[in-house]
Each structure stands twice: as structure tokens, then as C-alpha cells.
Scaffold this motif. Structure first.
Motif, mmCIF file in Angstrom:
data_model
loop_
_atom_site.group_PDB
_atom_site.id
_atom_site.type_symbol
_atom_site.label_atom_id
_atom_site.label_comp_id
_atom_site.label_asym_id
_atom_site.label_seq_id
_atom_site.Cartn_x
_atom_site.Cartn_y
_atom_site.Cartn_z
ATOM 1 N N ASP A 71 -5.584 3.153 -10.557
ATOM 2 C CA ASP A 71 -6.785 2.963 -11.372
ATOM 3 C C ASP A 71 -7.679 4.198 -11.312
ATOM 4 O O ASP A 71 -8.231 4.636 -12.326
ATOM 5 N N GLU A 72 -7.815 4.756 -10.107
ATOM 6 C CA GLU A 72 -8.691 5.918 -9.941
ATOM 7 C C GLU A 72 -8.110 7.160 -10.615
ATOM 8 O O GLU A 72 -8.850 8.002 -11.106
ATOM 9 N N LEU A 73 -6.787 7.275 -10.639
ATOM 10 C CA LEU A 73 -6.163 8.402 -11.329
ATOM 11 C C LEU A 73 -6.262 8.236 -12.846
ATOM 12 O O LEU A 73 -6.498 9.205 -13.580
ATOM 13 N N MET A 77 0.837 -1.204 0.000
ATOM 14 C CA MET A 77 0.000 0.000 0.000
ATOM 15 C C MET A 77 0.867 1.247 0.000
ATOM 16 O O MET A 77 2.012 1.215 0.420
ATOM 17 N N LEU A 78 0.248 2.354 -0.467
ATOM 18 C CA LEU A 78 0.944 3.645 -0.386
ATOM 19 C C LEU A 78 0.784 4.151 1.039
ATOM 20 O O LEU A 78 -0.003 5.050 1.330
ATOM 21 N N GLY A 123 -10.884 10.310 0.956
ATOM 22 C CA GLY A 123 -11.286 8.981 1.393
ATOM 23 C C GLY A 123 -10.179 8.288 2.143
ATOM 24 O O GLY A 123 -9.097 8.841 2.369
ATOM 25 N N LYS A 124 -10.446 7.067 2.524
ATOM 26 C CA LYS A 124 -9.459 6.277 3.248
ATOM 27 C C LYS A 124 -8.341 5.840 2.295
ATOM 28 O O LYS A 124 -8.569 5.579 1.117
ATOM 29 N N LEU A 125 -7.147 5.773 2.827
ATOM 30 C CA LEU A 125 -5.991 5.364 2.046
ATOM 31 C C LEU A 125 -6.221 3.977 1.457
ATOM 32 O O LEU A 125 -6.688 3.060 2.139
ATOM 33 N N ALA A 126 -5.923 3.840 0.170
ATOM 34 C CA ALA A 126 -6.143 2.575 -0.522
ATOM 35 C C ALA A 126 -4.820 2.007 -1.016
ATOM 36 O O ALA A 126 -3.763 2.638 -0.904
ATOM 37 N N GLU A 127 -4.868 0.822 -1.605
ATOM 38 C CA GLU A 127 -3.678 0.217 -2.173
ATOM 39 C C GLU A 127 -3.242 0.977 -3.416
ATOM 40 O O GLU A 127 -4.032 1.641 -4.094
ATOM 41 N N ALA A 128 -1.967 0.848 -3.743
ATOM 42 C CA ALA A 128 -1.390 1.598 -4.855
ATOM 43 C C ALA A 128 -2.102 1.326 -6.168
ATOM 44 O O ALA A 128 -2.362 2.251 -6.952
#
Length: 598
Positions: free
Chosen positions: A254-256, A1-2, A244-249
Motif C-alpha cells: 500500500d505504501e509503495l 509478513m515480509l 521504519g519498523k518492518l511491516a506486513e506485506a
């Protein structure tokens, strides 16, 4: 995770950051000195402002000059991209603040080789205002100037309002393409067209994991929880699309990529250039993980990566986070991207051996024409009215003192909906005004003092506040140019002209959630008090009260101008910092006049 190991940021009011600096007021000059001493074979400084960083082997006769610029704190942008084959000069602003017209003009004159100059900068209000003013001055000097404001951040406005988007790391590709086009010998129109085409095919989006801090305040300029991320964060810490809550890299990547790809026509077989950019405190370990996912996504679509850059190319002080930028290539952009360049931050291919710095003997130069100042006949000026030039200066000095005292509060207001530097910027400008007035002749007229204030503020600040207040002071001074002393009507005329100057220069109207929302009701209230046979103090008191009403009303307004305009409904509930500083200024003017006249 980041993941990012940070303290819980739920109460950041007492957090102090640590920086390797000397005096905060010296950081820009010392950073430039250090940059020149590190790269003397590539860079030099030209111009009286000390803020124009110029390529040793860039500007030359017959070549279109490339002038880039913006606020400091984004290193290596902007001066790091000055060198042969890329930018000829960069105008260096204060931290997160646009360079002033004088600084931009120094860069333009250094870059001009008789073929005109192209200004390239991020699409922010302060940059647009200052570069526009510099372009007007260039025209007066016989230097044709074109501008391309980089607006690549897909998170900051919908595609049908793409011209309102802010610039983030896409500057990197636009600068490279424009610099190569100029190096290839294209004319002013051709270079501008190449830069515009690059911009149209460049899309970016970023994520922030932690706040950065202004060197002058040592405080985080926005709050974010230790387990949170901000998707779509701007390069100055402006809030993004959502928190939002920190997500996996991979999820973050994907969201970017999703909104970027939704806007780019990339059929199978297309080629792109990729930039995975760190915002200042994100290591290559994490950035390569992001690039891994970017490459997977593009590969699944049959899109070829022609070249990638991974690292820090457009930062936000010490912010943790990253951005992804894609440039869609055609044959022309591909060839321009591959052309050699040599700068402190970017080297592509091999450039010719650097020549000695060009001199005025071998390069085209344009001389400044001396400005004619019409001498004022003091005997023709109206002397009725209690506000003498000395009292007027004391009012302005008091305003500067109050701004300094409130600088932290104003920056905190700005940190919620902007980039957290409004108080810092205003303090810099008003300190310059105070110094200029304290050194001015005792018998100087109000109009002359206003001209002095305008130049001092604009030279010191840039940013959006620089052109706005410089215009306000100039218009206000002209409005009372027929007077030595000011009566109540003249004081009202001064406030009204200042308000109109801000309104016109900023192209803002009441209801846009800007300083206009305090200046206009302040001026209207002063005019109403005058209509009731009010004296100077009554009119100034009314201006202060009107500005306070306008300031408080901004809390319920959705921002439509400036950096906070990207927030939409998220800007509601917060007072506009520009309106707050306007209230401070008008109330200080009233207090100083009251002390002098009571």
C-alpha cells in the motif's frame, strides 16, 4: 509478513559477506565470459574494451541501434536485455559504476546500422556524464546519438522535479518499448519519442530489508536493523524516504503504491503493465504476495492489468527487498510491449530464427579517424622550477598509493550517503593511473603524463569519477603545457585547472556537497600562498589545508548533486566522500614533493 532472518545489524563493521567469486578485479570480465558461454546463440562481445555485449541477431543496416548500459550488480540488467527485438548492445560497467565512454562507444559502433543510436540508461550522475561524453565522440564519428535517462523512482524527487529522479526497475519497460520501436522500423526521432513517452508513463517505488555488499569490500554498504525497512531505497543502496519498523506485506505494498497512483492518471478502464521486481535476495514466494496486493488495489480502481512480470529484473547484488513499477498503456505502447523479443532475461512471443552474425561486409561501418597529436618541441618548454617530470610522476603515484590505502574508509563514508563504492572506484582508477605512469617514458612531459592519466582513469572507471578526473587531468596538463619543469606558479595553475575541470564537467559549485567543495578551497588556498611568495611546498601545503577545511565543511551541508542529493536533510552530518578523496590526493602530492625537494 515480509520477514527476513538476519543477524542484528547494529554493529556491521565486522560483518563479512560471502560471495562465489575469484579475484575481485576479475569479476566483470569473468561474468561476461560466463554470460557469453551460456548464451552464444544470442550474445557476443565486440570492441577492444571487452565490455560491449552485442546481440548476435540484433544490429543491422537501416535500423536504429538501441544501446543500454550501466553498472554491474543489477543482473539481469543490463546485458540480459540484449537480443533481437530489444537492445542491440549493452555497455557493462564495474559494480555500481557507469561504463566508460570507450565502453559505451564500443557498444554504439557495434549497434550502429547507419540510422543512429539511442542511449538508454539510469538517471545517475556517472551514467549521464559518461554517456554524454560517448555521444560527443559518436558525433565525431558520424553516428547520430540521442539519449533518454530513465528517471522512474517517485521516491527520489517530487513530481515538479521529475527530471532529477533516479532510475530503478522502470528501465525494464523503457528498454522494451524502445527496442520494439526500433525493430518496427521507426527512425531515430520516432524511437526516442517512444522511449520518452514510456518513461513519462512509468513510475516505480521500492523497499529494502537488508544491505548488499560490494565484492571488493565484503562488507554491507549500509546499516539497517534486523527489524527495520527502508521505504524508497535506491537501486545502489541509497537511503530512501524513511526508515521504519518492518511491516506486513500488504501494508508495505500500500505504501509503495500510494505515491505511484497519486501521480498516474488511471481512470476506470485504464490498462497498465506491472513489474514486481526482486532486489536480489527476495524469493518469488514473497514477490507473488506483493503482486496479489497490487492486483487488488488496481482492481478496486477498475484498472486492468494487461500483463505482469514478477521476478528479478533489476537487482542490487544480494539486497533483500522489492520494487513495484507500473507502466500506463495506450494503444501504441501496448502494441510495442507485445512485440516479440528474445534475450537471456526476457522473451516475448516468437522471434524469427536467428541469422548469422552480421559482418563488416554486409553492415554499415564507421572507421575511427586517427587523431592528430601536435608534437611538442622540448626546447621550447620552460625548464625553471624544481618539479621535474619525474618528480611530478612520483607525486601522482603517491596519490594513487594513498587512495588505495584509504579505499575502505572512503567506501565507508560513501556507504552512509551513497552506494558505498567511492573508495573502490577511486582505487581502480588510480591503480590504472599508477600502472600507466610506471610504464611511461622517463622523459615524458607533465602534459603528456596528464593525458596518459586521463585516458587510464577514464578507461578503467567510468562512474562519475571517470569523466571528472579525466577532465581534471586534461585541463591541468594543458595549463602547464608550456613547461618541462614546474615552478610554484605552475603547480598552482595545475591545481586550479584540475579544480575547474571537475567543476565544469560535474556542473557543480561549492556548497553542493561534492568533491568541488574540497578542490575549490584547495586551489584558492594554493593561490593565496603563491601571492605571499610561497614556494612549491608552501603552495601544496596550503592546498592540502584548504581541501581539509572544505572537506570538513561538507559535514554541515545538505547535498544538492549526485546520488546523495536525494537524501535532502538526511545527508547533513556526513562528510562527502569525494571531498575526502580530494584531500587525500592533494596531501599525497605535497608529501611526495616534500620528500623529493627537501
Amino acid at each position: 509478513m515480509l520477514d527476513r532472518k538476519t543477524d542484528d545489524m547494529t554493529d556491521q563493521s565486522n560483518v563479512r559477506t560471502k560471495k562465489l567469486i575469484n579475484a575481485p578485479e576479475d569479476i566483470i570480465s569473468q561474468a561476461i565470459e560466463g554470460m557469453i558461454s551460456a548464451h552464444p546463440h544470442l550474445l557476443r562481445v565486440e570492441g577492444d574494451s571487452g565490455r560491449a555485449v552485442v546481440a548476435v541477431d540484433g544490429p543491422r543496416d537501416g535500423k536504429v541501434g538501441i544501446v543500454i548500459g550501466g553498472g554491474s550488480g543489477h543482473e539481469p540488467a543490463f546485458a540480459g536485455y540484449v537480443g533481437r527485438g530489444l537492445a542491440d548492445a549493452a555497455a557493462v560497467g564495474n559494480v555500481f559504476a557507469s561504463p566508460s565512454p570507450e565502453q559505451i562507444l564500443d557498444a554504439a559502433k557495434a549497434a550502429d546500422g547507419g540510422a543512429g543510436v539511442v542511449f538508454l540508461y539510469g538517471n545517475y550522475t556517472g551514467d549521464v556524464l559518461n554517456f554524454d561524453m560517448a555521444a560527443e565522440e559518436c558525433a565525431g564519428l558520424g553516428i547520430p546519438a540521442k539519449s533518454v535517462a530513465v528517471a522512474d523512482d517517485v521516491a527520489s524527487a517530487p513530481s515538479d522535479r521529475a527530471d532529477e529522479r533516479r532510475g530503478i526497475a522502470g528501465d525494464f519497460f523503457v528498454f522494451k518499448i524502445a527496442g520494439a520501436a526500433a525493430e518496427a522500423g521507426r527512425d531515430l526521432a520516432g524511437v526516442t519519442e517512444a522511449a520518452s513517452a514510456a518513461l513519462s508513463n512509468t513510475k516505480s517505488m521500492g523497499v529494502a530489508l537488508s544491505a548488499c555488499s560490494m565484492p571488493q569490500t565484503g562488507k554491507p554498504n549500509f546499516e539497517i536493523g534486523h527489524d527495520e525497512m527502508e521505504i524508497g531505497m535506491g537501486l545502489h543502496g541509497e537511503p530512501g524516504m524513511r526508515r521504519g519498523k518492518l511491516a506486513e506485506a500488504d501494508h508495505i505494498t500500500d505504501e509503495l503504491m500510494e505515491p505511484i497512483l497519486a501521480e498516474m492518471d488511471l481512470p476506470e478502464g485504464s490498462e497498465v503493465a506491472v513489474l514486481v521486481n526482486g532486489l536480489g535476495a527476495t524469493g518469488l514466494l514473497e514477490l507473488y504476495i506483493l503482486h496479489r496486493r497490487v492486483a487488488q488495489i488496481l482492481g478496486e480502481r477498475g484498472v486492468k492489468i494487461h500483463h505482469s512480470w514478477v521476478g528479478e529484473y533489476a537487482t542490487s547484488l544480494e539486497m533483500a527487498g522489492a520494487s513495484v513499477t507500473l507502466l500506463k498503456l495506450d494503444d501504441d505502447r501496448k502494441a510495442l510491449l507485445d512485440m516479440p523479443c528474445r534475450t537471456p532475461a526476457l522473451t516475448v512471443g516468437t522471434v524469427a530464427q536467428a541469422r548469422p552474425a552480421a559482418t563488416t561486409a554486409t553492415r554499415t561501418t564507421v572507421q575511427h579517424a586517427a587523431r592528430d597529436e601536435t608534437e611538442v618541441r622540448r626546447e621550447d618548454l620552460a625548464t625553471d622550477g624544481p618539479v621535474t617530470p619525474a618528480i611530478f610522476r612520483s607525486m601522482m603515484i603517491r596519490a594513487g598509493e594513498r587512495i588505495s590505502a584509504d579505499a575502505d574508509r572512503l567506501s565507508e563514508l560513501d556507504g552512509v550517503i551513497g552506494d558505498g563504492d567511492h573508495g573502490v572506484t577511486m582505487d581502480i582508477g588510480w591503480k590504472a593511473v599508477r600502472k600507466a605512469l610506471e610504464q611511461s617514458p622517463a622523459d615524458e612531459t607533465v602534459e603528456t603524463s596528464c593525458k596518459r592519466m586521463a585516458k587510464a582513469f577514464l578507461d578503467a572507471v567510468g562512474a562519475s569519477s571517470g569523466p571528472l578526473y579525466a577532465t581534471a587531468f586534461l585541463r591541468a596538463g594543458t595549463a602547464v603545457g608550456n613547461r618541462l619543469n614546474l615552478d610554484a606558479a605552475a603547480v598552482v595553475a595545475w591545481v586550479e585547472a584540475a579544480a575547474q575541470g571537475v567543476r565544469e564537467r560535474g556542473r557543480a559549485e561549492p556548497g553542493d556537497k561534492t568533491m568541488v567543495d574540497a578542490w575549490v578551497p584547495g586551489a584558492e588556498a594554493a593561490r593565496a600562498a603563491l601571492g605571499k611568495d610561497g614556494d612549491v611546498l608552501a603552495c601544496l601545503a596550503a592546498a592540502c589545508e584548504g581541501a581539509e577545511r572544505g572537506m570538513n565543511a561538507t559535514k554541515e551541508i545538505e547535498s544538492r548533486r549526485g546520488r546523495s542529493a536525494k537524501l535532502g536533510a538526511r545527508s547533513v552530518g556526513h562528510i562527502d566522500p569525494g571531498a575526502a578523496s580530494t584531500h587525500v590526493i592533494l596531501c599525497a602530492m605535497y608529501d611526495a614533493a616534500k620528500d623529493a625537494l627537501s
